[in-house]
Design a protein around this motif. Structure first.
Motif, short mmCIF file in Angstrom:
data_model
loop_
_atom_site.label_atom_id
_atom_site.label_comp_id
_atom_site.label_asym_id
_atom_site.label_seq_id
_atom_site.Cartn_x
_atom_site.Cartn_y
_atom_site.Cartn_z
N VAL A 346 0.84 -1.19 -0.10
CA VAL A 346 0.06 -0.21 -0.14
C VAL A 346 0.89 1.24 0.08
O VAL A 346 1.92 1.25 0.54
CB VAL A 346 -0.88 -0.09 1.33
N LYS A 347 0.48 2.22 -0.61
CA LYS A 347 1.34 3.79 -0.55
C LYS A 347 0.72 4.43 0.53
O LYS A 347 1.68 5.39 0.67
CB LYS A 347 0.80 4.32 -1.92
N ASP A 348 -0.28 4.34 1.14
CA ASP A 348 -0.71 5.30 2.23
C ASP A 348 0.20 5.28 3.50
O ASP A 348 0.66 4.10 4.01
CB ASP A 348 -2.20 5.04 2.91
N THR A 349 0.65 6.55 3.82
CA THR A 349 1.70 6.58 4.69
C THR A 349 1.40 6.36 6.23
O THR A 349 2.16 5.54 6.83
CB THR A 349 2.16 7.99 4.84
N GLU A 350 0.31 6.52 6.68
CA GLU A 350 -0.18 6.18 7.91
C GLU A 350 -0.34 4.78 7.93
O GLU A 350 -0.05 4.13 9.03
CB GLU A 350 -1.84 6.70 8.09
N VAL A 351 -0.96 4.07 6.91
CA VAL A 351 -1.14 2.49 6.85
C VAL A 351 0.24 1.84 7.05
O VAL A 351 0.40 0.94 7.74
CB VAL A 351 -1.68 1.86 5.57
N ILE A 352 1.36 2.36 6.32
CA ILE A 352 2.72 1.78 6.28
C ILE A 352 3.22 1.88 7.60
O ILE A 352 3.76 0.95 8.23
CB ILE A 352 3.60 2.70 5.47
N LYS A 353 2.98 3.08 8.62
CA LYS A 353 3.47 3.21 9.69
C LYS A 353 2.88 2.30 10.80
O LYS A 353 3.33 1.78 11.56
CB LYS A 353 3.33 4.83 10.23
N MET A 354 1.45 2.12 10.34
CA MET A 354 0.77 1.28 11.49
C MET A 354 1.21 -0.12 11.14
O MET A 354 1.53 -1.03 12.18
CB MET A 354 -0.71 1.33 10.89
N GLY A 355 1.43 -0.59 9.89
CA GLY A 355 1.96 -2.03 9.62
C GLY A 355 3.29 -2.10 10.07
O GLY A 355 3.49 -3.31 10.82
N ALA A 356 4.11 -1.28 10.05
CA ALA A 356 5.54 -1.39 10.83
C ALA A 356 5.69 -1.72 12.04
O ALA A 356 6.28 -2.58 12.53
CB ALA A 356 6.56 -0.22 10.36
N MET A 357 4.75 -0.96 12.80
CA MET A 357 4.70 -1.37 14.33
C MET A 357 3.97 -2.41 14.67
O MET A 357 4.51 -3.26 15.58
CB MET A 357 3.94 0.33 15.07
N ALA A 358 3.12 -3.03 13.75
CA ALA A 358 2.40 -3.84 14.06
C ALA A 358 3.50 -5.27 14.03
O ALA A 358 3.46 -6.35 14.78
CB ALA A 358 1.17 -4.23 13.19
N LEU A 359 4.28 -5.12 13.00
CA LEU A 359 5.02 -6.23 12.61
C LEU A 359 6.01 -6.40 13.67
O LEU A 359 6.68 -7.61 14.26
CB LEU A 359 5.72 -6.13 11.29
N LYS A 360 6.67 -5.22 14.44
CA LYS A 360 7.33 -5.38 15.53
C LYS A 360 6.78 -5.94 16.75
O LYS A 360 7.52 -6.79 17.74
CB LYS A 360 7.85 -3.84 16.02
N ILE A 361 5.84 -5.76 16.90
CA ILE A 361 4.90 -6.11 17.92
C ILE A 361 4.83 -7.82 17.96
O ILE A 361 5.18 -8.67 18.70
CB ILE A 361 3.41 -5.82 18.21
N THR A 362 4.14 -8.33 16.75
CA THR A 362 3.85 -9.81 16.72
C THR A 362 5.19 -10.80 16.34
O THR A 362 5.23 -11.85 16.98
CB THR A 362 3.29 -10.07 15.31
N SER A 363 6.52 -10.08 15.91
CA SER A 363 7.35 -10.86 15.56
C SER A 363 8.23 -11.37 17.02
O SER A 363 8.83 -12.49 16.87
CB SER A 363 8.49 -10.06 14.98
N TRP A 364 7.95 -10.52 18.13
CA TRP A 364 8.50 -11.06 19.13
C TRP A 364 7.66 -12.55 19.68
O TRP A 364 8.24 -13.31 20.66
CB TRP A 364 8.23 -10.33 20.36
N PHE A 365 6.81 -12.94 19.03
CA PHE A 365 6.00 -14.33 19.45
C PHE A 365 6.19 -15.11 18.48
O PHE A 365 5.40 -16.22 18.62
CB PHE A 365 4.49 -14.05 19.51
N TYR A 366 7.16 -15.05 17.31
CA TYR A 366 7.16 -16.06 16.34
C TYR A 366 7.48 -17.41 16.91
O TYR A 366 7.25 -18.38 16.49
CB TYR A 366 8.35 -15.56 15.51
N ILE A 367 8.43 -17.59 17.97
CA ILE A 367 8.91 -18.75 18.62
C ILE A 367 7.53 -19.60 19.06
O ILE A 367 7.57 -20.85 18.82
CB ILE A 367 9.80 -18.57 19.84
N PHE A 368 6.74 -19.07 19.61
CA PHE A 368 5.46 -19.69 19.96
C PHE A 368 4.75 -20.20 18.63
O PHE A 368 4.26 -21.25 18.88
CB PHE A 368 4.64 -19.06 20.85
N LEU A 369 4.64 -19.36 17.76
CA LEU A 369 4.20 -19.68 16.37
C LEU A 369 4.78 -21.08 15.84
O LEU A 369 4.04 -22.25 15.30
CB LEU A 369 4.18 -18.49 15.56
#
Length: 448
Positions: A346-369
């Motif tokens: 997506v090109k929208d700046t706010e959506v990109i910022k939101m997505g980047a922060m979201a990936l930072k949160i979920t990646s800490w839990f990959y080991i349980f996945l």
């Protein structure tokens, strides 16, 4: 002629798992590219509202697809166990009876899904500005359910026999076809989300039909005589006994995803677009874990059928090590490269910022996945039907309540969506590990 058939009851478990998993992982990644390509082309060429429309259908589509895929997975478990026993007659009976079930099931489920599309999207509080396009996209995908099931049937049977290469070849072909048709229908014909869905439908039919033709022509187990095309109630019941709990597991997980999607929808189109983008990214991240789980399921099924329980345990430990190594590689990538990865969709700046922060949160839990998929592979391989149901129930409980609680806390708010994803992975992974410990002690240790 038994080309590409791999016996996994002898030899080094790591080598067998890796040799089997690599083609399947590539194939799974290409399969995910169906959704990713649709999302990228729609998000970039049409806009975030169209991307949100596709994203809003994801959990519902997954629910109906899961009902069918569980039967195929159950058939794969039984087939791999008979293959481990070197019983060709029973393997062929499995191929026939799983096919009968997989012909009827998708037609019934697909028809039901087509009828319920709009009511379910309204139930999830899909925003009005994306509702009509979401309904259109999902209805086309419902028509394609039989085609998806056709490919998944052939692929699951071939993988049960240790052939992970053949399904890959036809997935690559269909993914390339899907990409070409996406550009033609969306960019040149301006068919919007309908064009993206129609391209996927055609590509799925092509992959299923050609893969089935190849199996009949070149795999000796698919060379069936008329006398072998007999319905066998005992085999069918074995498949249903394993397949229905797996369908319920997948379906309960899908229901839990719908519950989460409903929370996401409350936050509007930007949140839906960001959640869609991160979900597509994490679908790709899931693939090595999922591939290892599927490889381990085949490996476990064959060795369980051969009563080589020590090899099952050894395969589990080696798979955990491989999973942990991948996790260590992916966490830094998501922590530091989330923005450019989200920008692919997506090109929208706010959506990109939101997505980047979201990936930072979920990646800490990959080991349980990773733990979820490894344990699921072993327990599905031995036919532990209770675990399949338990795993689905845990995810439903988690996704119904955790996101609601977290997003209602002012200090967390919107980010509770992605924190809840990670917390549910933890809940499911920890529960799965406890179930494995119990099963090992009761079944494997006694027969050691």
């Amino acid at each position: 002629m038994k080309d590409n058939v791999l016996k996994m009851t002898e030899g080094n478990p790591v080598r067998l798992l890796v040799v089997f998993a690599i083609p399947m992982m590539i194939g799974n990644i290409f399969q995910q590219l169906y959704n990713v390509v649709d999302s990228v082309i729609v998000g970039q060429l049409i806009g975030k509202d169209a991307l949100a429309a596709i994203g809003a259908t994801g959990s519902i589509t997954f629910f109906f697809f899961a009902l069918c895929n569980g039967i195929g997975a159950g058939g794969g478990v039984i087939t791999s166990q008979y293959f481990g026993k070197d019983d060709t007659t029973l393997v062929k009976k499995c191929l026939v009876n799983v096919a009968y079930i997989m012909v009827i099931f998708p037609v019934v489920v697909g028809t039901l899904a087509f009828i319920l599309t709009r009511p379910l999207l309204l139930l999830l509080q899909t925003p009005e500005d994306v509702l009509d396009e979401a309904v259109l996209y999902m209805k086309v995908m419902c028509v394609g359910l039989a085609f998806v099931s056709l490919y998944n049937y052939v692929a699951s049977m071939l993988r049960a026999l240790g052939d992970s290469k053949t399904p890959l070849y036809f997935l690559i072909f269909s993914c390339i076809l899907n990409t070409i048709l996406d550009f033609v229908f969306v960019f040149f014909f301006h068919w919007g989300v309908f064009g993206a869905a129609f391209a996927t439908l055609i590509s799925q039919f092509a992959s299923g039909a050609v893969c089935l033709w190849y199996a009949f022509r070149y795999n000796s187990y698919f060379k069936l005589h008329k006398s072998e095309l007999v319905f066998d109630r005992r085999i069918a019941w074995s498949v249903i006994r394993i397949g229905v709990p797996l369908s319920l597991q997948f379906s309960l997980i899908a229901i839990s995803c719908m519950a989460l999607q409903r929370v996401v929808n409350i936050f509007g189109a930007d949140a839906i677009a960001a959640f869609t983008a991160t979900s597509r990214i994490e679908q790709v991240i899931h693939q090595p874990y999922q591939t290892m789980g599927t490889a381990l399921s085949t490996y476990t099924g064959q060795n369980y059928g051969a009563k080589k329980y020590d090899r099952v345990v050894k395969g589990y430990h080696k798979a955990l090590i491989l999973m942990a190594a991948f996790t260590l590689l992916m966490v830094p990538v998501m922590q530091f490269c989330g923005a450019p990865i989200t920008a692919i969709f997506v090109k929208d700046t706010e959506v990109i910022k939101m997505g980047a922060m979201a990936l930072k949160i979920t990646s800490w839990f990959y080991i349980f996945l990773g733990i979820i998929y490894v344990v699921r592979g072993v327990l599905n391989g031995v036919g532990d039907a209770f675990f399949a149901l338990l795993n689905g129930i845990i995810e439903v409980i988690g996704r119904f309540f955790v996101p609601v609680v977290l997003t209602s806390i002012a200090a967390i708010g919107l980010w509770g969506i992605w924190w809840s994803v990670g917390i549910v992975w933890f809940m499911s992974g920890f529960t799965a590990w406890l179930r494995y410990i119990w099963y090992k002690k009761k079944h494997f240790d006694k027969n050691a």
